[in-house]
Scaffold this motif. Sequence first.
Motif, PDB file in Angstrom:
ATOM      1  N   GLU A 263       0.832  -1.209   0.000  1.00 36.64           N
ATOM      2  CA  GLU A 263       0.000   0.000   0.000  1.00 36.64           C
ATOM      3  C   GLU A 263       0.862   1.254   0.000  1.00 36.64           C
ATOM      4  O   GLU A 263       0.557   2.228  -0.693  1.00 36.64           O
ATOM      5  N   GLU A 266       2.187   1.799  -3.449  1.00 31.68           N
ATOM      6  CA  GLU A 266       1.130   2.324  -4.309  1.00 31.68           C
ATOM      7  C   GLU A 266       0.934   3.822  -4.086  1.00 31.68           C
ATOM      8  O   GLU A 266       0.693   4.574  -5.034  1.00 31.68           O
ATOM      9  N   ARG A 267       1.036   4.263  -2.847  1.00 27.62           N
ATOM     10  CA  ARG A 267       0.896   5.700  -2.571  1.00 27.62           C
ATOM     11  C   ARG A 267       2.044   6.496  -3.198  1.00 27.62           C
ATOM     12  O   ARG A 267       1.850   7.632  -3.657  1.00 27.62           O
ATOM     13  N   ASN A 270       1.164   7.056  -6.610  1.00 26.66           N
ATOM     14  CA  ASN A 270      -0.198   7.595  -6.725  1.00 26.66           C
ATOM     15  C   ASN A 270      -1.184   6.556  -7.263  1.00 26.66           C
ATOM     16  O   ASN A 270      -2.180   6.894  -7.904  1.00 26.66           O
ATOM     17  N   HIS A 272      -2.672   4.217  -5.228  1.00 27.20           N
ATOM     18  CA  HIS A 272      -3.540   3.696  -4.175  1.00 27.20           C
ATOM     19  C   HIS A 272      -5.008   4.017  -4.480  1.00 27.20           C
ATOM     20  O   HIS A 272      -5.354   5.139  -4.853  1.00 27.20           O
ATOM     21  N   ASN A 273      -5.853   3.018  -4.338  1.00 29.68           N
ATOM     22  CA  ASN A 273      -7.305   3.138  -4.595  1.00 29.68           C
ATOM     23  C   ASN A 273      -7.627   3.469  -6.044  1.00 29.68           C
ATOM     24  O   ASN A 273      -8.675   4.050  -6.338  1.00 29.68           O
ATOM     25  N   ILE A 274      -6.737   3.125  -6.953  1.00 28.99           N
ATOM     26  CA  ILE A 274      -7.034   3.259  -8.382  1.00 28.99           C
ATOM     27  C   ILE A 274      -7.780   2.002  -8.818  1.00 28.99           C
ATOM     28  O   ILE A 274      -7.198   0.919  -8.917  1.00 28.99           O
ATOM     29  N   ASP A 275      -9.080   2.137  -9.044  1.00 27.60           N
ATOM     30  CA  ASP A 275      -9.904   0.961  -9.345  1.00 27.60           C
ATOM     31  C   ASP A 275     -10.629   1.076 -10.685  1.00 27.60           C
ATOM     32  O   ASP A 275     -11.563   0.325 -10.957  1.00 27.60           O
ATOM     33  N   SER A 276     -10.223   2.019 -11.522  1.00 28.85           N
ATOM     34  CA  SER A 276     -10.857   2.163 -12.834  1.00 28.85           C
ATOM     35  C   SER A 276      -9.869   2.798 -13.803  1.00 28.85           C
ATOM     36  O   SER A 276      -8.908   3.456 -13.402  1.00 28.85           O
ATOM     37  N   LYS A 279      -9.779   6.679 -13.413  1.00 28.96           N
ATOM     38  CA  LYS A 279      -8.915   7.182 -12.331  1.00 28.96           C
ATOM     39  C   LYS A 279      -7.444   7.013 -12.690  1.00 28.96           C
ATOM     40  O   LYS A 279      -6.620   7.879 -12.390  1.00 28.96           O
ATOM     41  N   ARG A 283      -5.440  10.457 -12.606  1.00 27.70           N
ATOM     42  CA  ARG A 283      -4.582  10.687 -11.450  1.00 27.70           C
ATOM     43  C   ARG A 283      -3.137  10.277 -11.674  1.00 27.70           C
ATOM     44  O   ARG A 283      -2.218  10.878 -11.109  1.00 27.70           O
TER      45      ARG A 283
END
Length: 317
Positions: A263, A266-267, A270, A272-276, A279, A283
């Motif tokens: 995690e 991933e941060r 950039n 982290h929480n890229i699910d599409s 995004k 981002r």
Amino acid sequence: MRFFKQKSEVEERSFKMALSQMFSTSNIYINDSIIEKIPSVAENINLISGTVAQMPIYLYDENNSLQVTRKNEDYREFLLNNENSEFETSYNWKYNLVKDLLLYGKSYSYIERKGSKIIGLHRVDPKTVTKKEYIDDKGIIKDIEIHYTLNNKACIASIFDFLVVEKGNGILNSTNLLELLMEYDNTVKSALKNVVIPSGILTSDRRLTQNVIDKLRDSWQSIYQGGANAGKTIILEEGLSYKNLEISVEKLQLPQIKANFIEDVERIFNMHNIDSDEKFLKRVLSPIICCIENAIDKHILLEKEKKKGYYFRFNTK
């Protein structure tokens, strides 16, 4: 073209690129080859660099009536999308360009010209680059020389002979961050390598000598240890008893340590929480694509083309 001829009229300032070839953080020596051996780091670099490298770059013309047309017969599209030089493909060149931006925050490509025509774009390792600035008495930069190494040959060229892409700081610019990454990685590796989980305990009603204990351990391991011996019936000698131990790997918190490490990586990218895809493009990719486009427009286009409204853009569709 150069702004002046007499360099003696300006102050000469020489400095290494902000990133040195190798960092020392405590007793950890870190460079790009070491950091890329961390699987989660390599995965993010491959994903981002590979995605951008696949995208074609096209030349457009926005005329005075604000109508946009593609200049699809421009020879530079072949350099940017097919073969950037006689011996290299453009995919590999773009991949390494993005990787340099992620690691170093900068990318350098020597522009090979024949007259006013560009015939090659050659990636230069950022670790080999030294910039020498010439500054006037008002503090304004008037010229920059690039000292670099290409194919093991030391060279000097003007800044105008380079495609320079700058994104800000790369992950190798932060020694504290790198030390944290390496400590995380070493912790996980050490835990997985050194942890010992006994599967059971043998006990005896009698006191055993060390010699008997060693022989008993070797005999037990040779008969019952390993997947090939699974399912065998255990035969205990007189006075011996066996107790099975159930220790879960989860209790050692190794999965959680690894999850936290991934995690954090991933941060850094950039991711982290890229699910599409939306995004991912907005981002992660768009800031990289934008700085590459700006640099290509600045260094590849002729001044008269800029005035006419020409510009290069990635096709992100």
